[in-house]
Write a protein that holds these residues in place. Structure first.
Motif, PDB file in Angstrom:
ATOM      1  N   ARG A  19      44.613  54.509  37.075  1.00  0.00           N
ATOM      2  CA  ARG A  19      43.470  55.088  36.831  1.00  0.00           C
ATOM      3  C   ARG A  19      43.103  53.885  37.532  1.00  0.00           C
ATOM      4  O   ARG A  19      42.197  53.496  38.185  1.00  0.00           O
ATOM      5  CB  ARG A  19      43.778  53.693  35.750  1.00  0.00           C
ATOM      6  N   LEU A  20      44.190  53.049  38.934  1.00  0.00           N
ATOM      7  CA  LEU A  20      44.063  51.937  39.790  1.00  0.00           C
ATOM      8  C   LEU A  20      44.320  52.822  40.898  1.00  0.00           C
ATOM      9  O   LEU A  20      45.432  53.448  40.905  1.00  0.00           O
ATOM     10  CB  LEU A  20      44.712  50.608  39.580  1.00  0.00           C
ATOM     11  N   THR A  21      44.046  52.103  42.304  1.00  0.00           N
ATOM     12  CA  THR A  21      44.006  52.479  43.647  1.00  0.00           C
ATOM     13  C   THR A  21      43.733  51.235  44.284  1.00  0.00           C
ATOM     14  O   THR A  21      43.294  50.105  43.869  1.00  0.00           O
ATOM     15  CB  THR A  21      42.727  52.866  43.527  1.00  0.00           C
ATOM     16  N   GLY A  22      45.004  50.792  45.541  1.00  0.00           N
ATOM     17  CA  GLY A  22      44.571  49.892  46.242  1.00  0.00           C
ATOM     18  C   GLY A  22      46.026  48.858  45.891  1.00  0.00           C
ATOM     19  O   GLY A  22      46.622  49.143  44.960  1.00  0.00           O
ATOM     20  N   GLU A  23      46.144  47.676  46.368  1.00  0.00           N
ATOM     21  CA  GLU A  23      47.054  46.791  46.290  1.00  0.00           C
ATOM     22  C   GLU A  23      46.461  46.087  45.034  1.00  0.00           C
ATOM     23  O   GLU A  23      45.447  45.029  45.343  1.00  0.00           O
ATOM     24  CB  GLU A  23      47.236  45.910  47.642  1.00  0.00           C
ATOM     25  N   SER A  24      47.448  46.146  44.121  1.00  0.00           N
ATOM     26  CA  SER A  24      47.489  44.546  43.396  1.00  0.00           C
ATOM     27  C   SER A  24      48.258  44.065  42.939  1.00  0.00           C
ATOM     28  O   SER A  24      49.083  43.462  43.454  1.00  0.00           O
ATOM     29  CB  SER A  24      47.683  45.717  41.955  1.00  0.00           C
ATOM     30  N   VAL A  25      48.610  42.949  42.337  1.00  0.00           N
ATOM     31  CA  VAL A  25      49.115  41.763  41.575  1.00  0.00           C
ATOM     32  C   VAL A  25      48.622  41.987  39.786  1.00  0.00           C
ATOM     33  O   VAL A  25      47.632  41.391  39.914  1.00  0.00           O
ATOM     34  CB  VAL A  25      48.398  40.364  42.409  1.00  0.00           C
ATOM     35  N   VAL A  26      49.667  41.698  39.363  1.00  0.00           N
ATOM     36  CA  VAL A  26      49.662  41.045  37.504  1.00  0.00           C
ATOM     37  C   VAL A  26      49.536  39.697  37.629  1.00  0.00           C
ATOM     38  O   VAL A  26      50.702  39.400  38.094  1.00  0.00           O
ATOM     39  CB  VAL A  26      50.598  42.178  37.437  1.00  0.00           C
ATOM     40  N   LEU A  27      48.651  39.135  37.122  1.00  0.00           N
ATOM     41  CA  LEU A  27      48.625  38.041  36.082  1.00  0.00           C
ATOM     42  C   LEU A  27      48.535  38.142  34.757  1.00  0.00           C
ATOM     43  O   LEU A  27      47.715  38.845  33.911  1.00  0.00           O
ATOM     44  CB  LEU A  27      46.955  37.293  36.508  1.00  0.00           C
ATOM     45  N   ALA A  28      49.624  37.684  35.061  1.00  0.00           N
ATOM     46  CA  ALA A  28      49.715  37.539  32.661  1.00  0.00           C
ATOM     47  C   ALA A  28      49.700  36.909  31.993  1.00  0.00           C
ATOM     48  O   ALA A  28      49.783  34.981  32.629  1.00  0.00           O
ATOM     49  CB  ALA A  28      51.553  38.362  32.318  1.00  0.00           C
ATOM     50  N   ILE A  29      49.323  36.252  30.552  1.00  0.00           N
ATOM     51  CA  ILE A  29      48.551  35.408  30.183  1.00  0.00           C
ATOM     52  C   ILE A  29      49.849  35.480  29.035  1.00  0.00           C
ATOM     53  O   ILE A  29      50.206  36.080  28.607  1.00  0.00           O
ATOM     54  CB  ILE A  29      47.816  35.902  29.350  1.00  0.00           C
ATOM     55  N   PRO A  30      50.370  34.520  29.815  1.00  0.00           N
ATOM     56  CA  PRO A  30      51.539  33.730  28.476  1.00  0.00           C
ATOM     57  C   PRO A  30      51.324  33.598  27.005  1.00  0.00           C
ATOM     58  O   PRO A  30      50.093  33.342  26.636  1.00  0.00           O
ATOM     59  CB  PRO A  30      52.348  32.675  29.109  1.00  0.00           C
ATOM     60  N   ARG A  31      52.423  33.852  26.263  1.00  0.00           N
ATOM     61  CA  ARG A  31      53.981  34.047  26.501  1.00  0.00           C
ATOM     62  C   ARG A  31      54.099  35.011  26.555  1.00  0.00           C
ATOM     63  O   ARG A  31      54.605  36.650  27.396  1.00  0.00           O
ATOM     64  CB  ARG A  31      54.516  33.214  25.367  1.00  0.00           C
ATOM     65  N   GLY A  32      53.145  36.490  25.214  1.00  0.00           N
ATOM     66  CA  GLY A  32      53.331  37.408  25.203  1.00  0.00           C
ATOM     67  C   GLY A  32      53.180  38.702  25.736  1.00  0.00           C
ATOM     68  O   GLY A  32      53.763  39.695  26.998  1.00  0.00           O
ATOM     69  N   GLY A  33      52.460  38.511  26.905  1.00  0.00           N
ATOM     70  CA  GLY A  33      51.301  39.020  28.114  1.00  0.00           C
ATOM     71  C   GLY A  33      52.598  38.995  29.309  1.00  0.00           C
ATOM     72  O   GLY A  33      52.539  40.475  30.028  1.00  0.00           O
ATOM     73  N   VAL A  34      53.176  38.405  29.359  1.00  0.00           N
ATOM     74  CA  VAL A  34      55.202  38.157  30.427  1.00  0.00           C
ATOM     75  C   VAL A  34      55.294  39.159  30.216  1.00  0.00           C
ATOM     76  O   VAL A  34      56.068  40.072  30.690  1.00  0.00           O
ATOM     77  CB  VAL A  34      55.377  36.408  30.738  1.00  0.00           C
ATOM     78  N   ILE A  35      56.336  39.655  28.719  1.00  0.00           N
ATOM     79  CA  ILE A  35      56.431  40.263  28.788  1.00  0.00           C
ATOM     80  C   ILE A  35      55.612  41.542  29.026  1.00  0.00           C
ATOM     81  O   ILE A  35      56.209  43.213  29.654  1.00  0.00           O
ATOM     82  CB  ILE A  35      56.735  40.610  27.513  1.00  0.00           C
ATOM     83  N   ILE A  36      54.634  42.264  28.183  1.00  0.00           N
ATOM     84  CA  ILE A  36      53.696  43.633  28.703  1.00  0.00           C
ATOM     85  C   ILE A  36      53.738  43.755  29.926  1.00  0.00           C
ATOM     86  O   ILE A  36      54.065  44.412  31.024  1.00  0.00           O
ATOM     87  CB  ILE A  36      52.262  43.289  28.644  1.00  0.00           C
TER      88      ILE A  36
END
Length: 214
Positions: A19-36
């Motif tokens: 679904r995504l194109t281009g350079e990405s950066v992932v920002l996780a919402i702690p705490r459970g979101g960091v595992i995802i």
């Protein structure tokens, strides 16, 4: 239904690859979101960092949200649920004090999780905000507004599961939400995981150490 956050994260990562194109950066919402986020970042070949929005709790009932707060470049982005505030008669003095209290907690948690690492660069990149699920989406919306202050090419909120009404609300606000499942009735996020154990701070730190935040 997902077995655990690992299964959900792998599935979400595969979905976002398509679904995504281009350079990405992932920002996780702690705490459970960091595992995802760990599995999403691996799938996208992207750096992983955290963003720490906080719920604004009601007087005498901190689990009941009257709003949400995120911080960008030292500036507070607060979303207030006006209907709940009016219904509960929450005074403005309480709201300001709660915003300040949660701001301090955001700063404390970000510093603790990053352990001296600088925040990821967002300008010109696709900023992918990841959590293990959303219900009302209030904290995710606050986080998305904060991230938009850093001039990303696009802001995408990505979760394994969300209620259909929240998906519609995001669309109405012009926020891009990518999700795998939209069950109804919804209830709580944990209903859609067989294993929804609590994630500890040490586990969050260990994940972030494994992934340079770019």
């Amino acid at each position: 239904m997902f077995r655990d956050r690992e299964e959900a994260g792998r599935a979400l990562g595969e979905h976002l690859q398509r679904r995504l194109t281009g350079e990405s950066v992932v920002l996780a919402i702690p705490r459970g979101g960091v595992i995802i986020g760990e599995y999403v970042a691996a799938a996208l070949g992207a750096p992983l960092d955290v963003i720490v929005p906080r719920k604004l709790g009601a007087p005498g009932n901190p689990e009941l949200a009257v709003g949400a707060l995120a911080v960008a470049d030292g500036e507070e982005i607060a979303l207030v649920d006006d209907r709940t505030v009016i219904a509960l008669g929450v005074p403005s003095s309480y709201l300001q004090a709660e915003i300040e209290r949660q701001r301090r907690e955001i700063e404390r948690r970000e510093a603790a999780y990053r352990e001296g690492r600088t925040p990821a660069k967002l300008e010109g990149r696709v900023a992918v905000l990841v959590d293990d699920g959303i219900a009302t989406g209030l904290t995710a919306r606050a986080a998305a507004r904060a991230v938009s202050r850093h001039s990303p090419r696009e802001v995408v909120v990505a979760v394994p599961v969300a209620p259909p009404e929240t998906v519609r609300e995001f669309a109405a606000e012009g926020l891009r939400l990518e999700t795998l499942e939209t069950p109804s009735p919804f209830g709580a996020v944990g209903r859609f995981y067989l294993d929804f154990r609590q994630v500890e701070d040490d586990e969050v730190k260990a994940v972030l150490r494994r992934h340079g935040n770019g």
